[in-house]
Design an enzyme around this catalytic site. Structure first.
Site, mmCIF file in Angstrom:
data_model
loop_
_atom_site.group_PDB
_atom_site.id
_atom_site.type_symbol
_atom_site.label_atom_id
_atom_site.label_comp_id
_atom_site.label_asym_id
_atom_site.label_seq_id
_atom_site.Cartn_x
_atom_site.Cartn_y
_atom_site.Cartn_z
ATOM 1 N N SER A 125 0.837 -1.205 0.000
ATOM 2 C CA SER A 125 0.000 0.000 0.000
ATOM 3 C C SER A 125 0.869 1.252 0.000
ATOM 4 O O SER A 125 1.993 1.253 0.523
ATOM 5 C CB SER A 125 -0.852 -0.029 1.275
ATOM 6 N N TYR A 150 -2.362 -1.469 10.929
ATOM 7 C CA TYR A 150 -2.593 -1.973 9.566
ATOM 8 C C TYR A 150 -1.430 -1.585 8.652
ATOM 9 O O TYR A 150 -0.837 -2.424 7.966
ATOM 10 C CB TYR A 150 -3.916 -1.445 8.987
ATOM 11 N N LYS A 154 1.792 -3.844 6.503
ATOM 12 C CA LYS A 154 2.249 -3.794 5.109
ATOM 13 C C LYS A 154 3.757 -3.580 5.060
ATOM 14 O O LYS A 154 4.455 -4.182 4.246
ATOM 15 C CB LYS A 154 1.509 -2.685 4.348
#
Ligand code: NAD
Length: 339
Positions: A125, A150, A154
């Site tokens: 991302s 979150y 990544k």
């Protein structure tokens, strides 16, 4: 050629399955349905005429991952979408996010590393860049401390793959850093299905327009941007899905220059929240009810991709624009609510 798509019934996964099947790949989907539904298979069949093989399986269960790969040791590649993705939820449930997003990745890599063919594509991302110092953001921009658990999954995910590639030269992998995926398939057979209150702008817009939500709150109208609202790079999910097929073909044809590559996937164009709303109004003929409210914590001011590497090296570029994406998202919203 058989391709494993984890999280293949989710938003981006389902669109990628369609594009893979259109190119003649045999697809096997793993999904635990934690953020999707088996009905998505019907949508995939309606578009491509082919029903992919589906296994309802939780990738956190190591034994199940082991037996899956024993049964499917002939997979030519793995596209790993499966993850939990709600930024806000990850702040309140960090361990759930680390468990799901990290364990699943480790288990899949462990089993993939036992096979003869090891091609792996990872959903990363643009959150890894945080508020980048320079715009547009190139792949060389430094990774900034993550704003949420979150986002951290990544960054850690990329590190795990990079470290594994260092000691396993048979593993070929590509991390794709998505900017802001939106829209739905033009057929309105598949699209985004947010559970509960949408965390992303476009489903919130379409749910407001259809009457499920009263008003859209635009977080911050005093940012240092031309109209004061945040700027993002909205990419049509069908364009994004096609990039996965191109990336997989790159690995299958041994065109990669190293066994760990990173590409940005965006349009290269930044659009403000107000421009996104104007686009929606234009294609829907509606006038969205919105209100500018205070800034929200954790939002970066502006992020859009430098696309040169994806265009020149990967050989992929977007073909659809913001209006196309908004029109498809609106068509999808109308279809699911009128069911
Ligand atoms: N949508 C975005 O804005 C965005 C942006 C950047 C990166 N990503 C990443 O792209 C990937 C796909 O995102 P999406 O928007 O399609 O999300 P999604 O939630 O629609 O799809 C993820 C799918 O994975 C499944 N899944 C989750 N945990 C699983 C597990 N333990 N075992 C098996 N299946 C599991 C879910 O049921 C869901 O179908 C994710 O890794 C996400 O973090 C998404």
């Amino acid at each position: 050629m058989k391709v494993l798509v984890t999280g293949g019934l989710g938003f981006i996964g389902s669109h990628t399955v369609v594009e893979l099947q259109n190119e003649g790949f045999e697809v096997v989907i793993i999904d635990d349905l934690s953020n999707s539904s088996e009905d998505v298979l019907d949508g995939i069949v309606a578009i491509s005429g082919v029903k992919p093989h589906f296994e309802k399986l939780d990738l956190k269960v190591k034994e199940d991952v082991i037996s899956f790969f024993k049964k499917h040791s002939d997979v030519a590649g793995v596209i790993h979408f499966a993850a939990s993705k709600a930024v806000g939820e990850s702040v309140n449930k960090p361990l759930m996010y680390y468990e799901n997003n990290i364990n699943t990745l480790v288990y899949v890599l462990q089993e993939l590393s036992k096979l003869n063919t090891q091609n792996f594509i990872f959903s990363s991302s643009c959150t890894v860049y945080g508020q980048a110092d320079e715009l547009p953001i190139s792949e060389n921009a430094p990774v900034k401390p993550a704003e949420s658990p979150y986002g951290n999954t990544k960054q850690i995910g990329e590190e795990i793959i990079k470290d594994t590639c260092k000691i396993n030269e048979n593993l070929n992998s590509i991390a794709l850093r998505y900017f802001n995926p939106i829209g739905a398939h033009f057929s309105a057979e598949i699209g985004e299905l947010p559970i509960g209150v949408p965390q992303n702008l476009v489903p919130y817009i379409t749910q407001t327009a259809i009457g499920m939500r009263e008003q859209l709150s635009v977080f911050g109208g005093d940012y240092p941007t031309p109209d004061g609202t945040c700027i993002r790079d909205y990419i049509h999910v069908v364009d994004l899905a096609k990039a996965h097929v191109v990336a997989l073909q790159r690995l299958l044809e041994n065109k990669n220059v190293s066994n760990y590559e990173v590409f940005n996937l965006g349009t290269g164009t930044g659009s403000s929240v107000l421009e996104a709303i104007q686009s929606f109004d234009r294609v829907s003929g509606k006038k969205l009810n919105y209100k500018i409210v205070d800034r929200r914590e954790g939002d970066v001011v502006a992020a859009y991709a430098e696309t040169k590497k994806a265009n020149d090296v990967l050989g992929w570029k977007t073909e659809l624009n913001l209006d196309d994406a908004m029109a498809s998202a609106w068509k999808w919203e109308q279809k699911i609510r009128n069911k």
